[in-house]
Scaffold this motif. Structure first.
Motif, PDB file in Angstrom:
ATOM      1  N   GLU A  99       0.820  -1.212   0.000  1.00  0.00           N
ATOM      2  CA  GLU A  99       0.000   0.000   0.000  1.00  0.00           C
ATOM      3  C   GLU A  99       0.853   1.261   0.000  1.00  0.00           C
ATOM      4  O   GLU A  99       0.485   2.272   0.590  1.00  0.00           O
ATOM      5  CB  GLU A  99      -0.948  -0.017   1.202  1.00  0.00           C
ATOM      6  CG  GLU A  99      -1.952  -1.176   1.130  1.00  0.00           C
ATOM      7  CD  GLU A  99      -2.979  -1.138   2.238  1.00  0.00           C
ATOM      8  OE1 GLU A  99      -2.699  -0.524   3.294  1.00  0.00           O
ATOM      9  OE2 GLU A  99      -4.064  -1.707   2.052  1.00  0.00           O
ATOM     10  N   ASP A 122       3.529   3.038   3.790  1.00  0.00           N
ATOM     11  CA  ASP A 122       3.066   1.848   4.501  1.00  0.00           C
ATOM     12  C   ASP A 122       4.239   0.921   4.807  1.00  0.00           C
ATOM     13  O   ASP A 122       4.341   0.374   5.914  1.00  0.00           O
ATOM     14  CB  ASP A 122       2.015   1.127   3.671  1.00  0.00           C
ATOM     15  CG  ASP A 122       1.511  -0.142   4.341  1.00  0.00           C
ATOM     16  OD1 ASP A 122       0.834  -0.040   5.381  1.00  0.00           O
ATOM     17  OD2 ASP A 122       1.815  -1.244   3.830  1.00  0.00           O
ATOM     18  N   GLN A 179       6.307   2.032   7.776  1.00  0.00           N
ATOM     19  CA  GLN A 179       5.673   1.801   9.071  1.00  0.00           C
ATOM     20  C   GLN A 179       6.061   0.462   9.680  1.00  0.00           C
ATOM     21  O   GLN A 179       6.079   0.308  10.905  1.00  0.00           O
ATOM     22  CB  GLN A 179       4.150   1.879   8.937  1.00  0.00           C
ATOM     23  CG  GLN A 179       3.621   3.295   8.751  1.00  0.00           C
ATOM     24  CD  GLN A 179       2.113   3.339   8.762  1.00  0.00           C
ATOM     25  OE1 GLN A 179       1.461   2.607   8.017  1.00  0.00           O
ATOM     26  NE2 GLN A 179       1.539   4.169   9.605  1.00  0.00           N
ATOM     27  N   LEU A 205       3.282   9.391   9.790  1.00  0.00           N
ATOM     28  CA  LEU A 205       2.715   8.432   8.848  1.00  0.00           C
ATOM     29  C   LEU A 205       1.375   7.895   9.356  1.00  0.00           C
ATOM     30  O   LEU A 205       0.421   7.727   8.587  1.00  0.00           O
ATOM     31  CB  LEU A 205       3.687   7.267   8.622  1.00  0.00           C
ATOM     32  CG  LEU A 205       4.835   7.526   7.650  1.00  0.00           C
ATOM     33  CD1 LEU A 205       5.881   6.429   7.766  1.00  0.00           C
ATOM     34  CD2 LEU A 205       4.313   7.618   6.216  1.00  0.00           C
ATOM     35  N   THR A 255      -1.357  10.250   8.573  1.00  0.00           N
ATOM     36  CA  THR A 255      -1.462  10.647   7.170  1.00  0.00           C
ATOM     37  C   THR A 255      -2.461   9.758   6.441  1.00  0.00           C
ATOM     38  O   THR A 255      -2.442   8.534   6.591  1.00  0.00           O
ATOM     39  CB  THR A 255      -0.085  10.548   6.480  1.00  0.00           C
ATOM     40  OG1 THR A 255       0.829  11.441   7.136  1.00  0.00           O
ATOM     41  CG2 THR A 255      -0.176  10.937   5.008  1.00  0.00           C
ATOM     42  N   GLU A 256      -3.312  10.357   5.635  1.00  0.00           N
ATOM     43  CA  GLU A 256      -4.270   9.602   4.838  1.00  0.00           C
ATOM     44  C   GLU A 256      -3.626   9.158   3.535  1.00  0.00           C
ATOM     45  O   GLU A 256      -2.637   9.746   3.079  1.00  0.00           O
ATOM     46  CB  GLU A 256      -5.510  10.460   4.548  1.00  0.00           C
ATOM     47  CG  GLU A 256      -6.298  10.829   5.791  1.00  0.00           C
ATOM     48  CD  GLU A 256      -7.551  11.625   5.459  1.00  0.00           C
ATOM     49  OE1 GLU A 256      -7.760  11.916   4.261  1.00  0.00           O
ATOM     50  OE2 GLU A 256      -8.307  11.939   6.388  1.00  0.00           O
ATOM     51  N   LYS A 257      -4.178   8.144   2.924  1.00  0.00           N
ATOM     52  CA  LYS A 257      -3.671   7.676   1.644  1.00  0.00           C
ATOM     53  C   LYS A 257      -3.823   8.779   0.603  1.00  0.00           C
ATOM     54  O   LYS A 257      -4.791   9.549   0.631  1.00  0.00           O
ATOM     55  CB  LYS A 257      -4.402   6.411   1.203  1.00  0.00           C
ATOM     56  CG  LYS A 257      -4.108   5.207   2.091  1.00  0.00           C
ATOM     57  CD  LYS A 257      -4.860   3.975   1.622  1.00  0.00           C
ATOM     58  CE  LYS A 257      -4.577   2.791   2.545  1.00  0.00           C
ATOM     59  NZ  LYS A 257      -5.311   1.573   2.127  1.00  0.00           N
ATOM     60  N   GLU A 290      -2.365   5.082  -2.243  1.00  0.00           N
ATOM     61  CA  GLU A 290      -1.295   4.541  -1.409  1.00  0.00           C
ATOM     62  C   GLU A 290      -0.892   5.548  -0.334  1.00  0.00           C
ATOM     63  O   GLU A 290      -1.129   6.758  -0.474  1.00  0.00           O
ATOM     64  CB  GLU A 290      -0.079   4.192  -2.269  1.00  0.00           C
ATOM     65  CG  GLU A 290      -0.347   3.092  -3.288  1.00  0.00           C
ATOM     66  CD  GLU A 290       0.898   2.736  -4.083  1.00  0.00           C
ATOM     67  OE1 GLU A 290       1.830   3.571  -4.133  1.00  0.00           O
ATOM     68  OE2 GLU A 290       0.934   1.637  -4.653  1.00  0.00           O
ATOM     69  N   LEU A 291      -0.282   5.047   0.725  1.00  0.00           N
ATOM     70  CA  LEU A 291       0.240   5.914   1.775  1.00  0.00           C
ATOM     71  C   LEU A 291       1.582   6.457   1.304  1.00  0.00           C
ATOM     72  O   LEU A 291       2.564   5.708   1.214  1.00  0.00           O
ATOM     73  CB  LEU A 291       0.396   5.126   3.082  1.00  0.00           C
ATOM     74  CG  LEU A 291       0.852   5.934   4.306  1.00  0.00           C
ATOM     75  CD1 LEU A 291      -0.116   7.082   4.585  1.00  0.00           C
ATOM     76  CD2 LEU A 291       0.961   5.027   5.527  1.00  0.00           C
TER      77      LEU A 291
END
Length: 288
Positions: A107, A111, A114, A218, A221-223, A228-229
């Motif tokens: 993603e 992502d 993370q 992160l 944060t929205e995609k 995608e992130l």
């Protein structure tokens, strides 16, 4: 601020290199006699980093096998008296302390990063994309680490790309860059902007040093672009970010033309004279 850990995302599908990447990770595509990701790991090691986390995904087991010991191969090389090759194989397993975690869903780069949170903890870390080779006099990651430790700041590698290529990158909004400065402040970033809306043609090039607060940013944060992130969206929220302009050659091994260029250019600079001569003779023959 001391940087002692590196994170290498290596979970992407490598769709631009299909069908070969259907069964082989793009990070394992060979450039001369080494897979791409080995160059990336070696760059981190030269910067003084020996604690490395590689973020993998399904079908990426070849990466782990490459950096593991191979007892059967080592025994056979020793029995055959191929000691120079034995040394090279053993050196791979001894490069660094390498750890692995699997990204469950692909993603985006944000992502993937993370997944490094538990390993990195509250420390700054270098982030090196596993499909990008950067060749220059002073290794890129070494320059970023020096700037990050000097300014106690997150730092990104930037490269001037052709304006028509700008929509393929995250680009930096900066003040006028002093050509004599080792690094410079960055005001903002824009992810894959249209050419006529881009603040510059200074593109993010796959090398970062990030402070640990990036993880909280992160999470909040929205995609973004492509659903995608986007790591760039979180970097924009950091209090301070600096840039280092790339001085060297960057090869995106995720696409065929750049991979071919990497093999030719690096063969011409290889320390094996036979390889140099063979490539030079081939190129001269093509010019005739």
């Amino acid at each position: 601020m001391e940087v002692t850990k590196a994170v290498i995302p290596a979970a992407g599908f490598g769709t631009r290199f299909l069908p070969v990447t259907k069964a082989q990770p793009k990070e394992m595509m060979p450039v001369l006699d080494k897979p791409t990701i080995q160059y990336v790991v070696e760059e981190a090691v030269v910067a003084g980093i020996d604690d490395i986390l590689i973020i993998t995904g399904r079908g990426k087991q070849a990466i782990e096998r490459h950096f593991d010991k191979s007892y059967e191969l080592e025994e056979e090389l020793e029995a055959d008296g191929k000691l120079d090759r034995l040394d090279r194989v053993q050196d791979i397993a001894d490069l660094a302390d390498i750890h692995y975690v699997r990204q469950k869903e692909r993603e985006g780069l944000g992502d993937a990063v993370q997944y490094a949170r538990k390993h990195v903890g509250d420390e700054p870390f270098a982030l090196l994309l596993g499909d990008t080779i950067i060749e220059n006099e002073t290794p890129c990651t070494e320059s970023l680490v020096a700037a990050a430790e000097e300014h106690d700041s997150s730092v990104l590698s930037l490269e001037r790309v052709p304006w028509e290529d700008v929509p393929s990158y995250g680009v930096a909004d900066t003040e006028e860059v002093d050509p004599n400065a080792n690094s410079f402040p960055v005001n903002d970033f824009v992810e894959k902007p249209p050419r006529d809306e881009a603040p510059s043609n200074l593109a993010i090039t796959g090398r970062y040093v990030l402070k640990p607060e990036i993880f909280e940013l992160l999470e909040a944060t929205e995609k973004g672009v492509g659903g995608e992130l986007q790591l760039t969206d979180a970097i924009r929220k950091l209090d301070t970010v600096r840039g280092v302009e790339l001085d060297g050659d960057r090869y995106d091994i995720g696409n065929i033309p750049s991979w071919l260029e990497a093999n030719v250019e690096m063969a011409l600079k290889h320390d094996d004279g036979d390889i140099n001569a063979a490539v030079e003779a081939f190129l001269e023959g093509r010019d005739e």
